[in-house]
Design a protein around this motif. Structure first.
Motif, PDB file in Angstrom:
ATOM      1  N   THR A   1      69.451 -77.345 -75.338  1.00  0.00           N
ATOM      2  CA  THR A   1      69.162 -76.960 -76.719  1.00  0.00           C
ATOM      3  C   THR A   1      68.493 -75.595 -76.813  1.00  0.00           C
TER       4      THR A   1
ATOM      5  N   PHE B   1      69.313 -91.422 -69.987  1.00  0.00           N
ATOM      6  CA  PHE B   1      69.285 -90.006 -70.340  1.00  0.00           C
ATOM      7  C   PHE B   1      69.772 -89.159 -69.163  1.00  0.00           C
TER       8      PHE B   1
ATOM      9  N   GLN C   1      65.653 -82.394 -76.345  1.00  0.00           N
ATOM     10  CA  GLN C   1      66.919 -83.042 -76.672  1.00  0.00           C
ATOM     11  C   GLN C   1      66.787 -83.957 -77.894  1.00  0.00           C
ATOM     12  N   PHE C   2      65.694 -84.703 -77.955  1.00  0.00           N
ATOM     13  CA  PHE C   2      65.473 -85.585 -79.102  1.00  0.00           C
ATOM     14  C   PHE C   2      65.434 -84.794 -80.415  1.00  0.00           C
TER      15      PHE C   2
ATOM     16  N   ALA D   1      68.976 -84.404 -81.466  1.00  0.00           N
ATOM     17  CA  ALA D   1      69.850 -85.558 -81.231  1.00  0.00           C
ATOM     18  C   ALA D   1      70.909 -85.723 -82.316  1.00  0.00           C
TER      19      ALA D   1
ATOM     20  N   VAL E   1      72.250 -87.507 -74.864  1.00  0.00           N
ATOM     21  CA  VAL E   1      70.908 -86.924 -74.908  1.00  0.00           C
ATOM     22  C   VAL E   1      70.359 -87.055 -73.496  1.00  0.00           C
TER      23      VAL E   1
END
Length: 382
Positions: free
Chosen positions: A15, A182, A250-251, A254, A188
């Motif tokens: 990201t 994960f 990542q969250f 998401a 994710v």
């Protein structure tokens, strides 16, 4: 290796904030587990899934092993599960001495066939482990009703199911326990990593103890006890804070990650429709009430199609397309530690005819067209 010509099966998505958060954790001097980033990840998981308690682990395998400990799985117990799954689903319970009882899968969703579960139950059955293949939910209402009738626990192996739902409920939150992955091949990611979702409030305290090497260390840090001690069998299931820092980045993205994967999934689904119409393959089938997450796109080649020849054509074209699980019931360890309930004809057929196509964030429509053109060439349709 990724080159301009080569299309890999998977490419880990970044990201852009992962290194920033890792540096923040390093600057703060918090590298061991359960630091600020771990707490943020726990809060995010609990808010998004509405589970009573989430606990990061160093892998989905670890979360499954915690599940076996939490359910007091003991030698001689039986655990019903599909054979069409990754080895961790069975390993976690075999480690406790249990016997995996392999039941066939449905021919539409490739999930555990709920119609076959009840006949596989014996006096030794302790739990049912479902696997949500490709992020598409099993028929959980039926499965939970069966479990209730027979006094069994349900574990959801939702390794592929982050951000997917069944009738509006997050996968991993319907059974007594749920597990996420994960791993870098998932939607994710944190390289390696996983989570346990504890849906039965009565199991929360024990889950914390088992995760912390069998101690009540979590209670000590909350000020509930004046010292922590060894309470029961456990192990070190925590990920380090650097892993949690990566995962937090990542969250935060998401929703965007899921939307982009879904777009690629839908593009494949439209492009490949003519091949299905020509009876050369079958596309994925989605069950009513199931919102998947674009985790993977597979096709089931028709019996007259030579899978090896198709995969060789992809290889010549520098495209990584792969098959999936070798059924556990026919593997050396499966024959040694488990047993099949009835015939597993669907499992065997699927394992022989399924191929997975490249799917990752950043895969362009032009790349997908090249994948589909290569598939069509292999099928002698274009």
């Amino acid at each position: 290796m990724r080159t301009d010509k080569h299309i890999p099966f998977n490419w880990p998505n970044m990201t852009g904030k992962e290194l920033h958060y890792i540096a923040e954790a390093h600057f703060n001097g918090r590298l061991a587990g359960d630091g600020p980033f771990t707490k943020r990840c726990h809060a995010w998981l609990e808010a998004r899934t509405q589970c009573p308690k989430s606990l990061l682990t160093h892998s989905c395998t670890a979360a499954l092993e915690m599940s076996a400990l939490l359910l007091d799985i003991a030698p001689g117990d039986e655990v019903i599960m599909p054979s069409f799954t990754f080895v961790s689903t069975a390993n976690a319970f075999v480690l406790r001495g249990a016997v995996p009882v392999f039941v066939d899968i449905r021919d539409d969703t490739l999930n555990l066939d709920e119609r076959l579960i009840e006949s596989a139950i014996t006096a030794r059955t302790k739990a049912i482990v479902v696997v949500h293949y490709a992020g598409v939910a099993c028929e959980m209402d039926t499965i939970m009703a069966i479990a209730k009738r027979h006094g069994l626990k349900v574990v959801e192996d939702a390794a592929q199911g982050v951000m997917a739902t069944y009738k509006g409920r997050a996968l991993g939150t319907i059974g007594d326990l749920g597990t996420y992955s994960f791993h870098e091949t998932k939607n994710v990611i944190s390289g390696e990593g996983g989570a346990l979702l504890v849906n039965d409030p009565k199991l929360v305290e024990r889950a914390e103890i088992i995760r912390e090497k069998g101690t009540d260390r979590s209670r000590f840090f909350r000020g509930q006890v004046d010292k922590y001690t060894w309470q029961e069998v456990g192990s070190s299931f925590l990920p380090g804070e650097l892993v949690a820092a990566f995962l937090w980045a990542q969250f935060e993205e998401a929703d965007s990650i899921t939307q982009r994967r879904m777009a690629s999934w839908e593009t494949y689904h439209a492009m490949i429709e003519p091949f299905e119409a020509a009876d050369r393959l079958r596309r994925p089938i989605l069950a009513d009430g199931c919102q998947h997450n674009g985790h993977l796109y597979y096709v089931l080649l028709s019996p007259q199609v030579d899978r090896h020849a198709v995969l060789e054509e992809f290889k010549r074209s520098e495209i990584s397309s792969v098959f999936h699980y070798v059924p556990l019931h026919s593997s050396p360890a499966g024959l040694k530690y488990g047993r099949a309930h009835g015939n597993l004809n669907v499992t065997d057929a699927v394992s022989e005819h399924l191929i997975r196509l490249p799917l990752w964030v950043g895969l362009t429509e032009e790349m997908q067209q090249r994948v589909v053109n290569t598939l069509g060439k292999a099928l002698a349709l274009i």
